[in-house]
Design a protein around this motif. Sequence first.
Motif, PDB file in Angstrom:
ATOM      1  N   ILE A 225       0.849  -1.197   0.000  1.00 60.83           N
ATOM      2  CA  ILE A 225       0.000   0.000   0.000  1.00 60.83           C
ATOM      3  C   ILE A 225       0.882   1.244   0.000  1.00 60.83           C
ATOM      4  CG2 ILE A 225      -1.785   1.278   1.247  1.00 60.83           C
ATOM      5  CD1 ILE A 225      -1.292  -2.298   2.194  1.00 60.83           C
ATOM      6  N   LYS A 227       1.450   4.771   1.078  1.00 61.75           N
ATOM      7  CA  LYS A 227       0.881   5.500   2.210  1.00 61.75           C
ATOM      8  C   LYS A 227       0.220   6.813   1.797  1.00 61.75           C
ATOM      9  CE  LYS A 227       3.851   3.861   5.971  1.00 61.75           C
ATOM     10  NZ  LYS A 227       4.835   4.288   6.980  1.00 61.75           N
ATOM     11  N   LEU A 230      -2.780   5.534  -0.993  1.00 64.58           N
ATOM     12  CA  LEU A 230      -3.490   4.328  -0.549  1.00 64.58           C
ATOM     13  C   LEU A 230      -3.768   3.365  -1.708  1.00 64.58           C
ATOM     14  CD1 LEU A 230      -6.027   5.682   2.120  1.00 64.58           C
ATOM     15  CD2 LEU A 230      -3.741   4.725   2.453  1.00 64.58           C
ATOM     16  N   LYS A 231      -2.989   3.487  -2.799  1.00 67.95           N
ATOM     17  CA  LYS A 231      -3.097   2.540  -3.905  1.00 67.95           C
ATOM     18  C   LYS A 231      -2.578   1.186  -3.453  1.00 67.95           C
ATOM     19  CE  LYS A 231      -1.494   1.659  -8.615  1.00 67.95           C
ATOM     20  NZ  LYS A 231      -0.618   2.116  -9.715  1.00 67.95           N
ATOM     21  N   ILE A 232      -3.288   0.134  -3.849  1.00 70.21           N
ATOM     22  CA  ILE A 232      -2.979  -1.220  -3.383  1.00 70.21           C
ATOM     23  C   ILE A 232      -2.427  -2.057  -4.542  1.00 70.21           C
ATOM     24  CG2 ILE A 232      -3.893  -3.321  -2.329  1.00 70.21           C
ATOM     25  CD1 ILE A 232      -6.198  -1.548  -1.225  1.00 70.21           C
ATOM     26  N   LYS A 249      -7.866  -1.208   3.694  1.00 70.49           N
ATOM     27  CA  LYS A 249      -7.754   0.203   4.048  1.00 70.49           C
ATOM     28  C   LYS A 249      -8.017   0.421   5.538  1.00 70.49           C
ATOM     29  CE  LYS A 249      -8.678   1.941  -0.591  1.00 70.49           C
ATOM     30  NZ  LYS A 249      -9.566   2.691  -1.491  1.00 70.49           N
ATOM     31  N   THR A 252      -4.924  -0.706   7.256  1.00 69.82           N
ATOM     32  CA  THR A 252      -3.883   0.292   7.016  1.00 69.82           C
ATOM     33  C   THR A 252      -4.033   1.474   7.970  1.00 69.82           C
ATOM     34  OG1 THR A 252      -3.715  -0.307   4.670  1.00 69.82           O
ATOM     35  CG2 THR A 252      -2.916   1.881   5.301  1.00 69.82           C
ATOM     36  N   GLY A 253      -5.266   1.953   8.148  1.00 66.95           N
ATOM     37  CA  GLY A 253      -5.507   3.069   9.068  1.00 66.95           C
ATOM     38  C   GLY A 253      -5.109   2.728  10.492  1.00 66.95           C
TER      39      GLY A 253
END
Length: 881
Positions: A225, A227, A230-232, A249, A252-253
């Motif tokens: 990801i 940062k 936020l592209k995966i 996501k 990730t947060g």
Amino acid sequence: MDIINITAKDLSRVGNKAANLARLMSSGFNVPDGFCLTTEAYRQALVPGHKDKELGDLLKNIDPGHAEKVRDIACAISVLFDKISFPDEIAGEIKNKYRSLFNDADLLAVRSSATAEDLPGLSFAGQYESYLNIKGADGLLTAIIKCWASLWSERAIIYREKNGIGHDNAAMAVIIQRMVPAEISGVAFTADPATGDNDVMQINAAGGLGEKLVSGKINPDQYTINKGSLKIERDLSGNQQLLPDYRIKELTGIALKIEKLFGCPQDIEWAFYKDKIYILQSRNITASKNGQPPFPVIWGNTATREILKNTPVYWSNWNTRENMPYPLKPLSWSFFNDFLVPAINQAIWGMDPGSPIYHYSHIIDLVNGRTYWNMNLLYGHPLFRRIMRPIMGRIDHEATVFFEKAYHNGDLQPAVLPINPWQKMTVAATALNCYLRFPWFMSLKQIYRQCDEYWVLADRYDATPLEGKSNLDLLEEARLFGFVTARYAFPLLFIAGKAIIAFDVIKRLTGEWPGFRYEDLMIGIKGNKATEAALELFKLSRMPETVSDIFRRSNVEDVEKIESNLKPTKDGIEYLKRVHGFLERYGHRGMKDLDMGYPSWGEDRSYVYQMIKNYLQFGPDDIDPVKQFELSVAKRQELIKTAKERLSKSPVDRIFPVRRWLFQKMADVIHDCLPLRENEKYYGIRCFPGSRRIVLEIGRRYCEKGLLDDRQDIFYLTVSEIKDIENGRFPDVENIKAFIKKRKDDWQSQVDSDPPFIIRSDGRQWRDTNKKAQEGNVLRGVGASSGRATGRARIIRDPSQAHLFKKGEILVAPYTEPGWAPLFLLAKALVMEVGGALCHGAIVAREYGIPAVVGVNAATKEIRDGDEITVDGNSGEVRIS
């Protein structure tokens, strides 16, 4: 104490893992509830029976230089902990705390939290044990003692010794938490774990509990990801994505908040159950510096960095991981890079120093001491890719799959050379002129006549007078003979490519008949020098009884003694003549024959004698390898006959036998050209004995001057450094011995390391999603030689272990190179971690008619010595019984 009540002042009593969990819990993160048993309980449990004194006495005897002794001490400590029982007061407190938080139906996770764990730069990851699905108070007490015992496992002791951490104050706290029956679990890294790149984070996810993922037993989904955006990016282990994007996501947060809490990148274990994400652990990432490759790279030519500075460079050791899997000694690399590569480029492409692309011609670099291809230059180029794809596909299937994917999705960017169209045309015309002069249409007789001419030149080179010549003159002799070698030997590699074309023509011609093993068209082909050497070596084991008696009772490593025992007898003298004849033809080969820093068979005959002694295991009832080879020849001829009959069935084919004629011609091309792939190496390394003689002479002269302690130390210098010494430009000649010692230490660390198959210049990790996974007790690879065999597995990682291999065992190896060929005569079958249908191991296995499966990932780890395994060369499966 309850986890929620732990504070910073309790760190020395609960360890970093428990302290971090408490901090997470108090900050509102979803951490499973539980309590922590402090280190005081560990120390009090050792007091009864003076077990603390027994432990101290055992620790005094630790010697990190003797692995066997460390192992014995770890076993003794394990026995000591088996005898430990809880003091009644502590056991009562644990049971009371257990009953206040849990009931007997609850399952628990019992996890270690050592005082020397998750330290700055030292994570201790995987050193201590955790126990899951523990039920009941009695089961809890047993698991706690097991956690304590893991503080003194062999690997934990060695880890502390290696990192300079004392054992005296080591103690273990234990975390007891409610078990999370995870539906999906995994690890989140808030920076790239290999490089420390803080612009990306990685999430690994697997179904069920995370213990198999953390231990490396299964392949996870991997999500990278960015940062900022936020592209995966997804690398999936199966057809289905385990975590939907919204969950990625969400995780990730949470991970970024944890990173902010601790103020540095974090390695976070998590679990997903009933719509909730649970945090199981968080610790600091220990990684290399941001943007740095995980292994040092020595560029063959800095120009390759210049033309690729705007895109990541991919290095891969495809092919070289089979032919040169070991770190090269510095002078061996320097000879190759400074002398042979320019000669090879001139012989193959016509690329002399005046060529517009000479500055950009190096496509091999040294990564942590091992040779790696610059794939942006080699496979990224559209023309080279078309040439390389069919060749690479049959030599290293794994590499082809990966780089085809990387090329098509845009990860592998081609190199754009800064030359104008006219220069490109000049380069292309020069290369075409070189190609046209290759002996494409020469008969084998003519090709080998040229090889015989080269052999005469090599004999003269071996006898080059050394006296009266300066060291620089000797180096120039070696450089010039590199051009002779390249002109004669390396075009053979391209001529061998005709066999691949012929093989493809046959497949198209026949429409790939069901049940027809096309690979069997490549068995029993005469003329392969590696095969010939092994068969000739076997013939040396057919000897008079008086000679075999000497072999059986002799230590073959003592070459002088075994030869002195042979010389007094007539049979022995005649036998030594046979050995000498063998070495005249094949003595320039060796166990690591692509590194001239190692002695050849002719220089060190112990391996030759070891293999001869091993072959004495063949009895009168065994089919010896020579007969087995003839059976392979007959099988191939019968296959060709069957194919021609099938191509003659239709009336059209009988009237116009074009297909039958073309099939036979292509079969002849395979027969004539395929051995040239191996023979190119056979002739290519013929220059090494003469070059090694020159180098050792320079080493001897340096010993006389007091620069070196041993003439072999010369191999830890490079050609340019020797020239600097000769020209008075070496910066610190007085301390050259210290310089050599540092080089030796660096080289040894390279030997002990295991660089991955692919390395990116930006240090980003990669993971091959195309690997064939283990399914139960079945490993999958590429079926390279037909047949099926069951037998005992023997792991051989280096041909120096030849004395361990017994006739009828199955050879399991990480790779094989030409120096391994004599071992194949004893093998019942072959399993190899790398390769494809045309890799060295596959070719030799087919020659000897033994089943082979290659490209079996982690075969030397999944299979153990002595396991009974079945190797199916037809299906590409290896079954562990």
